[in-house]
Design an enzyme around this catalytic site. Structure first.
Site, PDB file in Angstrom:
ATOM      1  N   PHE A  34       0.862  -1.506  -0.033  1.00 25.67           N
ATOM      2  CA  PHE A  34       0.144   0.303   0.070  1.00 25.67           C
ATOM      3  C   PHE A  34       0.823   1.221  -0.214  1.00 25.67           C
ATOM      4  O   PHE A  34       0.514   2.194   0.471  1.00 25.67           O
ATOM      5  CB  PHE A  34      -1.132  -0.081   1.643  1.00 25.67           C
ATOM      6  CG  PHE A  34      -1.861  -1.266   1.609  1.00 25.67           C
ATOM      7  CD1 PHE A  34      -2.973  -1.610   0.518  1.00 25.67           C
ATOM      8  CD2 PHE A  34      -1.717  -1.899   2.508  1.00 25.67           C
ATOM      9  CE1 PHE A  34      -3.346  -2.773   0.815  1.00 25.67           C
ATOM     10  CE2 PHE A  34      -2.356  -3.353   1.853  1.00 25.67           C
ATOM     11  CZ  PHE A  34      -3.138  -2.965   1.585  1.00 25.67           C
ATOM     12  N   VAL A  37       8.799   2.237   1.236  1.00 28.94           N
ATOM     13  CA  VAL A  37       9.266   2.398   2.766  1.00 28.94           C
ATOM     14  C   VAL A  37      10.793   3.034   2.042  1.00 28.94           C
ATOM     15  O   VAL A  37      11.020   3.085   1.185  1.00 28.94           O
ATOM     16  CB  VAL A  37       9.483   0.872   2.704  1.00 28.94           C
ATOM     17  CG1 VAL A  37      10.881   0.838   4.667  1.00 28.94           C
ATOM     18  CG2 VAL A  37       8.705  -0.352   3.024  1.00 28.94           C
ATOM     19  N   ASP A 146       3.996 -15.386   7.426  1.00 34.08           N
ATOM     20  CA  ASP A 146       4.055 -15.013   6.585  1.00 34.08           C
ATOM     21  C   ASP A 146       5.779 -15.278   6.446  1.00 34.08           C
ATOM     22  O   ASP A 146       6.207 -14.499   5.598  1.00 34.08           O
ATOM     23  CB  ASP A 146       3.399 -14.352   5.602  1.00 34.08           C
ATOM     24  CG  ASP A 146       3.691 -13.227   4.330  1.00 34.08           C
ATOM     25  OD1 ASP A 146       3.737 -14.665   3.712  1.00 34.08           O
ATOM     26  OD2 ASP A 146       3.093 -12.589   3.485  1.00 34.08           O
TER      27      ASP A 146
HETATM   28  N1  LIG Z   1      12.722  -1.893   7.922  1.00 33.30           N
HETATM   29  C1  LIG Z   1      13.246  -1.688   6.337  1.00 33.30           C
HETATM   30  N2  LIG Z   1      13.884  -1.397   6.554  1.00 33.30           N
HETATM   31  C2  LIG Z   1      14.796  -1.304   4.775  1.00 33.30           C
HETATM   32  N3  LIG Z   1      13.667  -1.955   4.189  1.00 33.30           N
HETATM   33  C3  LIG Z   1      12.592  -2.490   4.329  1.00 33.30           C
HETATM   34  C4  LIG Z   1      12.198  -2.038   5.773  1.00 33.30           C
HETATM   35  N4  LIG Z   1      10.396  -2.661   5.475  1.00 33.30           N
HETATM   36  C5  LIG Z   1      10.522  -2.861   4.553  1.00 33.30           C
HETATM   37  N5  LIG Z   1      11.891  -2.709   3.615  1.00 33.30           N
HETATM   38  C6  LIG Z   1      11.646  -3.261   2.453  1.00 33.30           C
HETATM   39  O1  LIG Z   1       9.994  -2.604   1.725  1.00 33.30           O
HETATM   40  C7  LIG Z   1       9.793  -3.943   1.108  1.00 33.30           C
HETATM   41  C8  LIG Z   1       8.186  -3.993   1.415  1.00 33.30           C
HETATM   42  O2  LIG Z   1       7.717  -3.816   2.892  1.00 33.30           O
HETATM   43  P1  LIG Z   1       7.049  -4.584   3.913  1.00 33.30           P
HETATM   44  O3  LIG Z   1       6.673  -6.826   3.000  1.00 33.30           O
HETATM   45  O4  LIG Z   1       7.162  -4.608   4.937  1.00 33.30           O
HETATM   46  O5  LIG Z   1       5.590  -4.093   3.384  1.00 33.30           O
HETATM   47  P2  LIG Z   1       4.849  -4.797   2.949  1.00 33.30           P
HETATM   48  O6  LIG Z   1       3.096  -3.488   2.406  1.00 33.30           O
HETATM   49  O7  LIG Z   1       3.935  -5.511   4.394  1.00 33.30           O
HETATM   50  O8  LIG Z   1       4.176  -5.545   1.119  1.00 33.30           O
HETATM   51  P3  LIG Z   1       3.636  -7.208   1.124  1.00 33.30           P
HETATM   52  O9  LIG Z   1       2.264  -6.927   1.990  1.00 33.30           O
HETATM   53  O10 LIG Z   1       3.608  -6.473  -0.653  1.00 33.30           O
HETATM   54  O11 LIG Z   1       4.627  -7.942   1.478  1.00 33.30           O
HETATM   55  C9  LIG Z   1      10.556  -5.106   2.076  1.00 33.30           C
HETATM   56  O12 LIG Z   1      10.167  -6.220   1.018  1.00 33.30           O
HETATM   57  C10 LIG Z   1      11.919  -4.429   1.842  1.00 33.30           C
HETATM   58  O13 LIG Z   1      13.286  -5.072   1.075  1.00 33.30           O
END
Ligand SMILES: Nc1ncnc2c1ncn2[C@@H]1O[C@H](COP(=O)(O)OP(=O)(O)OP(=O)(O)O)[C@@H](O)[C@H]1O
Length: 432
Positions: A34, A37, A146
């Site tokens: 959504f 990052v 997950d």
């Molecule tokens: N704390 C962090 N530090 C650096 N990069 C991050 C961090 N958290 C997330 N990312 C990067 O951003 C990407 C997306 O983060 P995350 O998986 O938490 O989001 P999401 O919205 O839950 O995505 P999805 O539902 O598609 O998995 C991660 O695959 C990573 O590459």
């Protein structure tokens, strides 16, 4: 502390509740379901963090409001060296924000795709660290649900961290879960077979993850969800022909242990911490100094190249090319009249509460004694808030953390059942 922000005429009060104005925005390092990052600097402390932002409108469209609120609540309870911990949470009119420990070493999917496969000693090291993180989560009565390479992030030194608590839930010893959530290729037989599951599913997913990192292919596959389900439930675990030349017998044994279809005999799954003991004593981990690992003092065998970007640089381009609206500091409109908001927006306003790790104590919402769980008419689980299950005195006597203040006195929302579809990304489609 106060300072004038370039995009705000009045000074920013850093002692007031945390907002986006407390951060300088830097480059995008990842893309979530959504939003993006990006790296941010907390202006008062000069510390770098990762800012994950969630576009409220997109999140509402995809019926994921409950998940975002749930992720925010669960993260508040967690603080561990091998987990990507939340440090702040807040919202503005358009986005909900998570400020997380910054991991500049990239995710394991990124490294797997670049390297083809990962050497055994590196995978073993990551698994030892992740096992500590997982054991902690399960002690907190949380199932991640997950675990996969995409959701494991390396810091600049190469230490592994679990992230993405979007479908994580609390579990109870008294009831098994049946809702399907996660990414199908990593789901345990008990999840896809809807047989009822608990925390043992995370050890299975960790096994699938290790297999994929070692051999750059997944142990169970199928083009349709039906075939994938069949494969996970029925197919024996097979290894590539050259596996014996690539990895040790002890490694094969550990993978077989983690991907044991029976959760009763699965490696890591004995109750009362004995499962973790089994992991620590497993021959594959014989060379691991567990005390060193737990103190986060072991030297990682793979150190990410910090001169290169350990993430997909195209996330940045979207904003340059104006494919996506760039994130900007915006002053909040007064949301005094919550009744005028759409119900989902109102829910976010009310439940995605501000969090600041410096001023909030981390409290476990969930009592470590047995919670009372009611069963919904569908197969979702409803867990009563601790305030509804025990008095403060009772919880204190039982050695459970106390729950101070009303913010923790809320029931956990029902998790919508996720529809699932191959190949691996979980879908954010409406509950089926
Ligand atoms: N704390 C962090 N530090 C650096 N990069 C991050 C961090 N958290 C997330 N990312 C990067 O951003 C990407 C997306 O983060 P995350 O998986 O938490 O989001 P999401 O919205 O839950 O995505 P999805 O539902 O598609 O998995 C991660 O695959 C990573 O590459």
């Amino acid at each position: 502390m106060g300072a004038v922000c370039c995009c705000l005429s009045e000074p920013v009060d850093y002692n007031a509740e945390v907002t986006l104005y407390h951060f300088d925005l830097h480059r995008a390092v990842g893309k979530g379901a959504f939003g993006k990052v990006r790296v941010v600097e907390h202006k008062p402390t000069k510390k770098l963090y990762a800012l994950k932002y969630i576009d409220k409108a997109r999140c509402i469209r995809q019926k994921a409001v409950a998940n975002v609120i749930q992720e925010r609540r669960l993260l508040e309870e967690i603080d561990h060296p091998f987990i990507c911990n939340m440090r702040y949470a807040f919202q503005d009119d358009e986005n909900c924000f998570f400020v997380l420990d910054l991991m500049l070493g990239g995710d394991l999917r990124f490294h797997l795709e670049r390297r083809g496969s990962i050497p055994e000693d590196v995978v073993r090291f990551w698994l030892a660290e992740l096992a500590c993180g997982l054991e902690y989560l399960h002690r907190q009565k949380i199932i991640h649900r997950d675990i996969k390479p995409d959701n494991i992030l390396l810091d600049a030194m190469g230490h592994a961290h679990l992230t993405d608590f979007n479908v994580a839930i609390h579990y109870s010893e008294r009831r098994l879960h049946t809702s399907v959530a996660g990414s199908m290729a990593y789901m345990a037989p008990q999840v896809v077979g809807r047989k009822g599951y608990s925390w043992a599913i995370d050890w299975w997913s960790l096994g699938v993850t290790a297999y994929e990192l070692l051999f750059h292919r997944r142990p169970f596959d199928g083009r349709t969800s039906e075939r994938m389900t069949q494969s996970i439930m029925k197919d024996p675990l097979k290894f590539p022909e050259d596996s014996r030349s690539k990895v040790s017998d002890a490694c094969i044994k550990a993978l077989k242990g983690l991907m044991d279809k029976d959760p009763e005999t699965r490696l890591g799954c004995k109750p009362d911490g004995q499962g973790f003991e089994d992991i620590m004593r497993h021959p594959w981990f014989a060379a691991i100094d567990w005390e060193n690992i737990q103190r986060k003092e072991a030297q990682p065998p793979f150190v990410p190249d910090m001169k290169a970007a350990n993430f997909d640089v195209s996330h940045e381009l979207d904003e340059f090319l104006m494919v996506e609206k760039p994130l900007t500091h915006t002053k909040r409109k007064a949301n005094a009249d919550l009744d005028k908001l759409k119900p989902e927006l109102r829910e976010l306003e009310e439940k995605f509460t501000v969090y600041d790790f410096a001023s909030s104590k981390r409290l476990s919402y969930y009592p470590h004694n047995q919670p009372i769980v009611t069963v919904g008419s569908d197969d979702t689980e409803r867990t009563l808030a601790p305030s509804q299950t025990a008095t403060m005195a009772e919880r204190s006597q039982a050695g459970s953390p106390l729950f101070e203040g009303s913010p923790h006195d809320y029931p956990i929302p029902e998790m919508p059942r996720r529809s699932y579809s191959p190949p691996t990304r979980r879908s954010h489609s409406p509950p089926s």
